[in-house]
Write a protein that holds these residues in place. Sequence first.
Motif, PDB file in Angstrom:
ATOM      1  N   THR A 241       0.922  -1.178   0.016  1.00 46.65           N
ATOM      2  CA  THR A 241       0.165  -0.058  -0.096  1.00 46.65           C
ATOM      3  C   THR A 241       0.675   1.379   0.105  1.00 46.65           C
ATOM      4  O   THR A 241       0.263   2.342  -0.403  1.00 46.65           O
ATOM      5  CB  THR A 241      -0.920  -0.041   1.166  1.00 46.65           C
ATOM      6  OG1 THR A 241       0.101   0.206   2.518  1.00 46.65           O
ATOM      7  CG2 THR A 241      -1.852  -1.153   1.270  1.00 46.65           C
ATOM      8  N   GLY A 242       2.071   1.112   0.646  1.00 44.36           N
ATOM      9  CA  GLY A 242       2.963   2.442   0.561  1.00 44.36           C
ATOM     10  C   GLY A 242       2.754   2.916   2.024  1.00 44.36           C
ATOM     11  O   GLY A 242       3.304   4.320   2.239  1.00 44.36           O
ATOM     12  N   GLN A 243       1.923   2.366   2.780  1.00 44.30           N
ATOM     13  CA  GLN A 243       1.761   3.424   4.168  1.00 44.30           C
ATOM     14  C   GLN A 243       2.830   3.070   4.929  1.00 44.30           C
ATOM     15  O   GLN A 243       3.743   2.149   4.814  1.00 44.30           O
ATOM     16  CB  GLN A 243       0.535   2.491   4.992  1.00 44.30           C
ATOM     17  CG  GLN A 243      -0.817   2.696   4.378  1.00 44.30           C
ATOM     18  CD  GLN A 243      -1.811   2.054   4.953  1.00 44.30           C
ATOM     19  OE1 GLN A 243      -2.127   0.760   4.750  1.00 44.30           O
ATOM     20  NE2 GLN A 243      -2.296   2.057   6.277  1.00 44.30           N
ATOM     21  N   GLY A 244       3.320   4.128   5.616  1.00 47.52           N
ATOM     22  CA  GLY A 244       4.495   4.227   6.423  1.00 47.52           C
ATOM     23  C   GLY A 244       4.286   4.605   7.927  1.00 47.52           C
ATOM     24  O   GLY A 244       2.967   4.808   8.338  1.00 47.52           O
ATOM     25  N   THR A 245       5.016   4.182   8.799  1.00 50.01           N
ATOM     26  CA  THR A 245       4.971   4.337  10.281  1.00 50.01           C
ATOM     27  C   THR A 245       5.753   5.506  10.711  1.00 50.01           C
ATOM     28  O   THR A 245       6.860   5.878   9.901  1.00 50.01           O
ATOM     29  CB  THR A 245       5.144   3.353  11.017  1.00 50.01           C
ATOM     30  OG1 THR A 245       6.596   2.865  10.940  1.00 50.01           O
ATOM     31  CG2 THR A 245       4.364   1.964  10.780  1.00 50.01           C
ATOM     32  N   ALA A 246       5.445   6.017  11.895  1.00 49.93           N
ATOM     33  CA  ALA A 246       6.451   7.060  12.405  1.00 49.93           C
ATOM     34  C   ALA A 246       7.870   6.370  12.678  1.00 49.93           C
ATOM     35  O   ALA A 246       7.995   5.316  12.963  1.00 49.93           O
ATOM     36  CB  ALA A 246       5.890   7.483  13.752  1.00 49.93           C
ATOM     37  N   PRO A 247       8.849   7.314  12.275  1.00 44.82           N
ATOM     38  CA  PRO A 247      10.183   6.780  12.468  1.00 44.82           C
ATOM     39  C   PRO A 247      10.401   6.392  13.777  1.00 44.82           C
ATOM     40  O   PRO A 247       9.991   7.161  14.774  1.00 44.82           O
ATOM     41  CB  PRO A 247      11.277   7.928  11.870  1.00 44.82           C
ATOM     42  CG  PRO A 247      10.042   8.640  11.179  1.00 44.82           C
ATOM     43  CD  PRO A 247       8.734   8.565  11.773  1.00 44.82           C
ATOM     44  N   TYR A 248      11.297   5.226  13.976  1.00 44.35           N
ATOM     45  CA  TYR A 248      11.688   4.606  15.252  1.00 44.35           C
ATOM     46  C   TYR A 248      13.275   5.098  15.436  1.00 44.35           C
ATOM     47  O   TYR A 248      14.124   4.915  14.463  1.00 44.35           O
ATOM     48  CB  TYR A 248      11.828   3.407  15.311  1.00 44.35           C
ATOM     49  CG  TYR A 248      11.746   2.598  16.726  1.00 44.35           C
ATOM     50  CD1 TYR A 248      10.473   2.356  17.413  1.00 44.35           C
ATOM     51  CD2 TYR A 248      13.065   2.822  17.594  1.00 44.35           C
ATOM     52  CE1 TYR A 248      10.780   2.065  18.819  1.00 44.35           C
ATOM     53  CE2 TYR A 248      12.853   2.548  18.770  1.00 44.35           C
ATOM     54  CZ  TYR A 248      11.737   1.895  19.441  1.00 44.35           C
ATOM     55  OH  TYR A 248      12.130   1.431  20.884  1.00 44.35           O
ATOM     56  N   TYR A 249      13.761   6.175  16.324  1.00 49.03           N
ATOM     57  CA  TYR A 249      14.932   6.693  16.508  1.00 49.03           C
ATOM     58  C   TYR A 249      15.664   6.620  17.777  1.00 49.03           C
ATOM     59  O   TYR A 249      14.931   6.427  18.780  1.00 49.03           O
ATOM     60  CB  TYR A 249      14.751   8.320  16.413  1.00 49.03           C
ATOM     61  CG  TYR A 249      15.701   9.356  16.720  1.00 49.03           C
ATOM     62  CD1 TYR A 249      16.686   9.371  15.531  1.00 49.03           C
ATOM     63  CD2 TYR A 249      16.237   9.700  17.877  1.00 49.03           C
ATOM     64  CE1 TYR A 249      17.745  10.107  15.764  1.00 49.03           C
ATOM     65  CE2 TYR A 249      17.349  10.731  17.968  1.00 49.03           C
ATOM     66  CZ  TYR A 249      18.157  10.602  16.970  1.00 49.03           C
ATOM     67  OH  TYR A 249      19.274  11.511  17.115  1.00 49.03           O
ATOM     68  N   ILE A 250      16.834   6.119  17.796  1.00 49.86           N
ATOM     69  CA  ILE A 250      17.717   5.612  18.988  1.00 49.86           C
ATOM     70  C   ILE A 250      19.228   6.285  18.765  1.00 49.86           C
ATOM     71  O   ILE A 250      19.478   6.609  17.523  1.00 49.86           O
ATOM     72  CB  ILE A 250      17.724   4.252  19.366  1.00 49.86           C
ATOM     73  CG1 ILE A 250      18.424   3.732  17.906  1.00 49.86           C
ATOM     74  CG2 ILE A 250      16.333   3.848  19.549  1.00 49.86           C
ATOM     75  CD1 ILE A 250      18.618   2.018  18.248  1.00 49.86           C
ATOM     76  N   VAL A 251      19.828   6.518  19.839  1.00 44.98           N
ATOM     77  CA  VAL A 251      21.074   6.810  19.837  1.00 44.98           C
ATOM     78  C   VAL A 251      21.771   6.121  20.752  1.00 44.98           C
ATOM     79  O   VAL A 251      21.413   5.808  22.071  1.00 44.98           O
ATOM     80  CB  VAL A 251      21.402   8.248  20.226  1.00 44.98           C
ATOM     81  CG1 VAL A 251      22.710   8.692  20.321  1.00 44.98           C
ATOM     82  CG2 VAL A 251      20.732   9.340  19.571  1.00 44.98           C
ATOM     83  N   GLN A 252      23.021   5.364  20.202  1.00 45.71           N
ATOM     84  CA  GLN A 252      23.801   4.256  20.968  1.00 45.71           C
ATOM     85  C   GLN A 252      25.279   4.614  20.883  1.00 45.71           C
ATOM     86  O   GLN A 252      25.958   5.343  19.840  1.00 45.71           O
ATOM     87  CB  GLN A 252      23.478   3.011  20.638  1.00 45.71           C
ATOM     88  CG  GLN A 252      21.997   2.630  20.898  1.00 45.71           C
ATOM     89  CD  GLN A 252      21.541   1.046  20.520  1.00 45.71           C
ATOM     90  OE1 GLN A 252      21.460   0.688  19.481  1.00 45.71           O
ATOM     91  NE2 GLN A 252      21.204   0.596  21.809  1.00 45.71           N
ATOM     92  N   ILE A 253      26.104   4.160  21.804  1.00 39.67           N
ATOM     93  CA  ILE A 253      27.230   4.270  21.890  1.00 39.67           C
ATOM     94  C   ILE A 253      28.173   2.968  21.252  1.00 39.67           C
ATOM     95  O   ILE A 253      27.799   1.957  21.362  1.00 39.67           O
ATOM     96  CB  ILE A 253      27.968   4.523  23.356  1.00 39.67           C
ATOM     97  CG1 ILE A 253      27.189   5.707  23.990  1.00 39.67           C
ATOM     98  CG2 ILE A 253      29.506   4.468  23.323  1.00 39.67           C
ATOM     99  CD1 ILE A 253      27.511   7.135  23.303  1.00 39.67           C
ATOM    100  N   VAL A 254      29.211   3.345  20.397  1.00 38.88           N
ATOM    101  CA  VAL A 254      29.924   2.324  19.741  1.00 38.88           C
ATOM    102  C   VAL A 254      31.018   1.712  20.672  1.00 38.88           C
ATOM    103  O   VAL A 254      31.701   2.364  21.358  1.00 38.88           O
ATOM    104  CB  VAL A 254      30.845   2.976  18.411  1.00 38.88           C
ATOM    105  CG1 VAL A 254      31.628   1.764  17.865  1.00 38.88           C
ATOM    106  CG2 VAL A 254      30.044   3.753  17.510  1.00 38.88           C
ATOM    107  N   LEU A 255      30.887   0.405  20.685  1.00 42.05           N
ATOM    108  CA  LEU A 255      31.667  -0.580  21.723  1.00 42.05           C
ATOM    109  C   LEU A 255      33.042  -0.546  21.025  1.00 42.05           C
ATOM    110  O   LEU A 255      33.295  -0.123  20.022  1.00 42.05           O
ATOM    111  CB  LEU A 255      31.096  -1.970  21.886  1.00 42.05           C
ATOM    112  CG  LEU A 255      29.679  -2.101  22.309  1.00 42.05           C
ATOM    113  CD1 LEU A 255      29.485  -3.729  22.495  1.00 42.05           C
ATOM    114  CD2 LEU A 255      29.747  -1.246  23.565  1.00 42.05           C
TER     115      LEU A 255
END
Length: 257
Positions: free
Chosen positions: A243-257
């Motif tokens: 259909t082409g429907q989208g959802t709200a973006p899921y955003y995170i910030v993480q630290i590189v090991l």
Amino acid sequence: MKLGAQIIGLIMTATALFDVNHSMEGIKSNALIKLTAFMDAISGSVAGTVFARNKGGAYAKSKSNPTNPQTVAQQTVRAAFASIAQSWRGLANQQRAAWDAATDDYPYQNRLGETKTYSGSALHQSLNLNLNSIGVSPITAPLLPTTVAQLTDLSVVANASAGTMVATAGFATNPGTVTCAVFATESSSAGRTNLKNRLRKIAIVDGSALSGTDLYTDYVAIFGVPISGAKIAYEIRTVNKTTGQGTAPYYIVQIVL
């Protein structure tokens, strides 16, 4: 009389805002706004003044003209807009009428939280831009909307020494119906807070395969090797393949090991 006075006051206030803006050309300004029962929200820009809201409340500021570096990412997006606009012009009148008739099935909320409906051409553009973002050809006829699998949790563990960047994701419903556009940023210092404007697409992954996918190779191709101790922002945008429907973006910030 009271309502009339309020309207006159609102007009005078708006005029004063514009006058201040014009008299301060070339000078950066950032004015706070106290909203009333008569006008409880304002958003967008008028006559060089931008109205917005943050955790401190509503405010107004001078509109700036950002530079246009003509990046590859910008040119790709513009090309997608142009291609979809051209496909709309190529539709028959009957096909356009079908898009116009489908707009009530796809309501959306504007920045003020109000429920609105697209025009037929805007709906065609919105759904097909979503499909373009996951590498799917545009649709010429709208389909009935369906429930889109929404991400409920996400983590991306980047390990610089191991050369891995593994995603773990959970979905509320069947992820096999969606494809995920994966965005990330370059390795950034801990002091940098505004990362959303630095996101670039690094991969397109089927929803059913997202959890467990190693994004390291895709990431390095865009940004180079991640730096241990730096932080990286990630954003996942899910789109229904049909259909082409989208959802709200899921955003995170993480630290590189």
